[in-house]
Write a protein that holds these residues in place. Sequence first.
Motif, short mmCIF file in Angstrom:
data_model
loop_
_atom_site.label_atom_id
_atom_site.label_comp_id
_atom_site.label_asym_id
_atom_site.label_seq_id
_atom_site.Cartn_x
_atom_site.Cartn_y
_atom_site.Cartn_z
N TYR A 148 -6.76 4.19 1.43
CA TYR A 148 -5.85 3.71 0.40
C TYR A 148 -5.75 4.65 -0.80
O TYR A 148 -5.18 4.30 -1.82
CB TYR A 148 -6.28 2.32 -0.09
CG TYR A 148 -5.95 1.19 0.86
CD1 TYR A 148 -5.26 1.43 2.06
CD2 TYR A 148 -6.32 -0.11 0.55
CE1 TYR A 148 -4.96 0.37 2.92
CE2 TYR A 148 -6.01 -1.17 1.40
CZ TYR A 148 -5.34 -0.92 2.58
OH TYR A 148 -5.05 -1.97 3.41
N ASP A 197 -8.37 -7.69 -0.32
CA ASP A 197 -9.04 -6.40 -0.50
C ASP A 197 -10.34 -6.58 -1.29
O ASP A 197 -10.33 -6.90 -2.48
CB ASP A 197 -8.07 -5.47 -1.24
CG ASP A 197 -8.62 -4.06 -1.43
OD1 ASP A 197 -9.80 -3.82 -1.10
OD2 ASP A 197 -7.84 -3.21 -1.89
N HIS A 219 -1.09 -7.30 -6.46
CA HIS A 219 -1.22 -5.92 -5.97
C HIS A 219 -1.20 -4.98 -7.17
O HIS A 219 -0.54 -5.24 -8.17
CB HIS A 219 -0.07 -5.57 -5.03
CG HIS A 219 -0.12 -6.30 -3.73
ND1 HIS A 219 -0.85 -5.83 -2.67
CD2 HIS A 219 0.43 -7.47 -3.34
CE1 HIS A 219 -0.71 -6.68 -1.65
NE2 HIS A 219 0.05 -7.69 -2.04
N VAL A 262 0.82 -1.21 0.00
CA VAL A 262 0.00 0.00 0.00
C VAL A 262 0.86 1.27 0.00
O VAL A 262 0.57 2.24 -0.70
CB VAL A 262 -0.94 0.00 1.23
CG1 VAL A 262 -1.62 1.35 1.37
CG2 VAL A 262 -1.98 -1.09 1.07
N ASN A 293 -5.10 -3.80 -2.62
CA ASN A 293 -4.20 -4.55 -1.75
C ASN A 293 -4.39 -6.07 -1.78
O ASN A 293 -4.80 -6.68 -0.79
CB ASN A 293 -4.37 -4.01 -0.33
CG ASN A 293 -3.30 -4.51 0.62
OD1 ASN A 293 -2.18 -4.80 0.20
ND2 ASN A 293 -3.64 -4.63 1.88
#
Length: 192
Positions: free
Chosen positions: A173, A37, A84, A2, A33
């Motif tokens: 985020y 997520d 990611h 992140v 993430n």
Amino acid sequence: MVELAQALLGKLVVTKFEGIPTMGRIVETEAYNGIADKASHAYGGRRTARTEVMYSPGGVAYVYLCYGMHHLFNIVTGKRDVPHAVLIRALEPLEGIEKMLQRRNKTQLDFSLTKGPGSAAQAMGIGTFHSGMSLQSSEMYLADDGFTFSHDALIATPRIGVDYAQEDALLPYRFLVKANPYVSGKSQQNRG
DNA sequence: CGACCGATCGTCT
DNA sequence: GACGATCGGTCGA
């Protein structure tokens, strides 16, 4: 992973499609993430033809079509099989502005040129065709000119348009440069 | 200025 | 067959 989304603020995105260079500085990002997520296309380890690119080793583009008309540009940042990604939500245009205006079907430069993920990708000429392409190629790459924003100028907020992600919708985020007029959302300082 | 709404199509179920 | 990690125009105050 992140924190990488915040580290990308200030970096440069460069494309040289059809021999015409366009460049912008990243001023807004969102982190997605991994499989934990709920807002991510890879939530729960979902692997489909579209999302397969997210499982590539970092350093490639993940581009997908949103709402049938917007191409959203992400940077894949994980290791192989660890999905990611960082969505590029806004850029400050630095070079090739004429070409960007043309791609955006505009005649006058204003902050909407590269404000918002759909607009930023369109201005750079990035589309789903580029999904999976390396970001270290001669036509499309990231660069660092040494410029950094002061830490005080950066903030984190919840992400945009992910209300469906339940508790993950609230995670901070989304990273942006405070008071930068190209950042998406309500225009804050458009008057002079 | 804020709220709302239509456009438009690939992707997944 | 439903639904978006959006945008830009329009409407009313």
